[in-house]
Design an enzyme around this catalytic site. Structure first.
Site, PDB file in Angstrom:
ATOM      1  N   CYS A   1       0.842  -1.205   0.000  1.00 30.42           N
ATOM      2  CA  CYS A   1       0.000   0.000   0.000  1.00 30.42           C
ATOM      3  C   CYS A   1       0.872   1.249   0.000  1.00 30.42           C
ATOM      4  O   CYS A   1       1.672   1.452   0.918  1.00 30.42           O
ATOM      5  CB  CYS A   1      -0.921   0.012   1.219  1.00 30.42           C
TER       6      CYS A   1
ATOM      7  N   CYS B   1       0.493   3.593   3.283  1.00 37.23           N
ATOM      8  CA  CYS B   1       0.922   3.208   4.622  1.00 37.23           C
ATOM      9  C   CYS B   1       2.283   3.864   4.911  1.00 37.23           C
ATOM     10  O   CYS B   1       3.004   4.262   3.987  1.00 37.23           O
ATOM     11  CB  CYS B   1       1.027   1.686   4.712  1.00 37.23           C
TER      12      CYS B   1
ATOM     13  N   HIS C   1      -4.130   1.258   7.883  1.00 36.11           N
ATOM     14  CA  HIS C   1      -4.553   0.835   6.542  1.00 36.11           C
ATOM     15  C   HIS C   1      -6.062   0.675   6.432  1.00 36.11           C
ATOM     16  O   HIS C   1      -6.616   0.735   5.341  1.00 36.11           O
ATOM     17  CB  HIS C   1      -3.850  -0.472   6.175  1.00 36.11           C
TER      18      HIS C   1
ATOM     19  N   ASN D   1     -13.538   9.383  -2.908  1.00 35.62           N
ATOM     20  CA  ASN D   1     -14.190   8.247  -3.549  1.00 35.62           C
ATOM     21  C   ASN D   1     -14.019   7.064  -2.610  1.00 35.62           C
ATOM     22  O   ASN D   1     -12.909   6.760  -2.186  1.00 35.62           O
ATOM     23  CB  ASN D   1     -13.525   7.913  -4.884  1.00 35.62           C
TER      24      ASN D   1
ATOM     25  N   HIS E   1      -6.788   2.209   1.481  1.00 37.24           N
ATOM     26  CA  HIS E   1      -6.312   2.980   2.637  1.00 37.24           C
ATOM     27  C   HIS E   1      -7.134   4.277   2.750  1.00 37.24           C
ATOM     28  O   HIS E   1      -7.319   4.972   1.756  1.00 37.24           O
ATOM     29  CB  HIS E   1      -4.829   3.296   2.436  1.00 37.24           C
TER      30      HIS E   1
ATOM     31  N   HIS F   1      -8.402   7.624   2.540  1.00 32.96           N
ATOM     32  CA  HIS F   1      -7.831   8.843   1.968  1.00 32.96           C
ATOM     33  C   HIS F   1      -8.861   9.581   1.142  1.00 32.96           C
ATOM     34  O   HIS F   1      -9.871   9.007   0.726  1.00 32.96           O
ATOM     35  CB  HIS F   1      -6.614   8.509   1.093  1.00 32.96           C
TER      36      HIS F   1
ATOM     37  N   GLN G   1      -9.011  13.152  -1.790  1.00 31.22           N
ATOM     38  CA  GLN G   1      -8.209  13.836  -2.792  1.00 31.22           C
ATOM     39  C   GLN G   1      -8.636  15.298  -2.851  1.00 31.22           C
ATOM     40  O   GLN G   1      -9.707  15.657  -2.361  1.00 31.22           O
ATOM     41  CB  GLN G   1      -8.409  13.217  -4.176  1.00 31.22           C
TER      42      GLN G   1
END
Lengths: 338, 338
Positions: free
Chosen positions: A68, A71, A123, A163, A174, A176, A178
């Protein structure tokens, strides 16, 4: 909130934010090699820009968990961190995009920024499972990114989003989000800005909110808009019209963070599984004052085992069809047991 | 072309079209029980109608092949047929929709029609594998439906389309398309009509078409628009601006049918698998003359094993990102071995 800015081995900016523990010493920066951003072309029939980013075809796709990139020790070359933001390795928009071609239609550089916001070094998890402190830090990170990106001369619109779930094409699980910083005002916020110039649409809605209310915090509301385009669509907005989170007080930022977490928890509880969604921040375009900031959650499940697909009528004609009435969606989300 | 109109047991209209063999005697009409169409609500921020059809939640979902409602003896109670059109059992728009509620936002009846177009009695196949004669009959069916639906006083826009593949949510795989007849002009054709009022956008494109051409028939072109919003997007249009297929001659209808079949064959050959897509007919709104009819194919694969997803930037901001350059898409579709 504390912040430090670093430059990665390939020249990308990395921002580390923390509330309590400053980052230690960096380790080796293994993930490098940024792709080139492309160009914009004008769609003369729809009167909107289209972003071409051919180098994104090579972007990371469902890596194994041990690889990943979000991470610790991946894109963020530290053993631990709280919230990290860095420029996307495969950007749709960037500070130095390619030179646009000359075509039958207008073209322009894909100038701007595309950033990744890593919510946590863990994660697994979501906006709902982050600790309240981490969520409140994240709200301050968004505020900071808005301020910094809006100050760039080439940027006209800043758009944080998330998303979530394979149903919306997520290939990195993971937790997150944007941020895209566009060199123009994209179509949907542009239409909203035109509407807010004419009327205080959301404030008028507060009068009749009862049937649409999902949750609240001091000065903030979560509700299903009576004109939702998605099943179980939820908006989060301050009661007073702020142009964006950059005018929030610390107390408002805290309430905002708490309410976002509660909305995701309610969406996840609805069908007892993580709700796939697009979360979209709609703040004012640069220089526009009359706007009422809100966050839109566009969920993708219309029932426990059924996805809502956008197809012919939505994508071919632009006419959205919705199977779930907003009043019923609001009641279900209000009453769901978390 | 021949046509006969019947009324199904639940009152829905059924139109049978044939070139050579008239339908025989009808059998029992087993599929009955039409759902109620809902209502429209005005989205005050995006300035567009949203269609609410809560009874569509109960629509048919992945039935086993032996229970396919589009095979002979299902919705079409005949042992054989050529092309059949009937009113959708779970309509988004209908002649007798429910009475709209009174709300904070404007509401209206979901008046109009939602029709299903069954291309063939065969359970498998596609626009590419239909016989040329059947495809040419289908073109005449679309022409007839346009004429009849545009004549309805409550209808302002007629929209034939096809959703193909599970990737766009198709739950009934029998080859078929749909037609929505809206009581208003939906957002995308409305924006196109505004553009065509200003400029002959497509005709100007013909001058520089070489790099974008995919295939052609006398008087008709298939091409990738230089401003495509989807990977491998293809448009089919007459060289001269027709408002819709209702002004096509018989020769033009034949060429149109042939070219649509070739485009689907090329899309299927590209990754050696059936291409999931939305196919959208964009004709002029009722009463509008300056429009250039075209069909848009919006494919869903950006590579053999990768779907293009619409997510944050497209659905949250309205800014489309595309990984495949139109010039390269056109070359690939032009050169693919069928």
């Amino acid at each position: 909130m504390h912040r430090t800015v670093l430059t990665k081995a390939d020249g990308r900016k990395l921002y580390l934010y923390w509330q309590s523990s400053p980052p230690g010493e960096p380790g080796p920066d293994r993930i490098r090699g940024r792709a080139q951003a492309g160009h914009l072309r004008w769609h003369p029939l729809l009167a909107e820009w289209v972003i071409y980013a051919p180098e994104r075809q090579g972007r990371t796709y469902h890596p194994p968990a041990r690889a990943c990139p979000f991470c610790p020790g991946g894109e963020v070359p530290f053993a631990d961190f709280e919230v990290a933001v860095f420029e996307n390795r495969f950007p749709a928009l960037a500070a130095r995009p390619e030179r646009p071609p000359t075509l039958f239609v207008a073209t322009a550089p894909a100038a701007g920024r595309a950033e990744v916001v890593v919510y946590t070094p863990a994660h697994r998890g979501s906006l709902a499972t982050l600790s309240p402190d981490r969520r409140r830090l994240l709200a301050r990170v968004w505020q900071d990114r808005y301020r910094e990106l809006l100050a760039l001369p080439e940027v006209r619109y800043v758009f944080p989003f998330e998303n979530r779930g394979e149903a919306v094409g997520v290939t990195l699980t993971h937790p997150h989000g944007q941020i895209y910083a566009y060199p123009y005002v994209p179509p949907l916020p542009a239409r909203e800005a035109a509407a807010f110039r004419e009327a205080a649409v959301l404030q008028r809605l507060w009068r009749d909110l009862e049937a649409y209310r999902v949750a609240a915090r001091p000065g903030l509301l979560a509700f299903v808009p009576p004109f939702a385009r998605y099943p179980y669509e939820v908006w989060v907005a301050p009661e007073e019209p702020h142009p964006g989170p950059w005018t929030f007080t610390d107390a408002e930022l805290d309430a905002f963070a708490d309410l976002l977490g509660e909305v995701v928890a309610r969406l996840d509880a609805l069908f007892d599984r993580p709700m796939p969604y697009v979360m979209a921040f709609h703040a004012a375009p640069k220089g526009v004052d009359r706007f009422h900031f809100h966050v839109e959650f566009q969920p993708r499940l219309r029932a426990r085992d059924r996805l809502k697909y956008l197809a012919g009528t939505e994508l071919g004609a632009g006419a959205f069809t919705v199977d779930v009435l907003p009043e019923e969606a609001a009641q279900a989300l209000r009453e769901v047991r978390r």
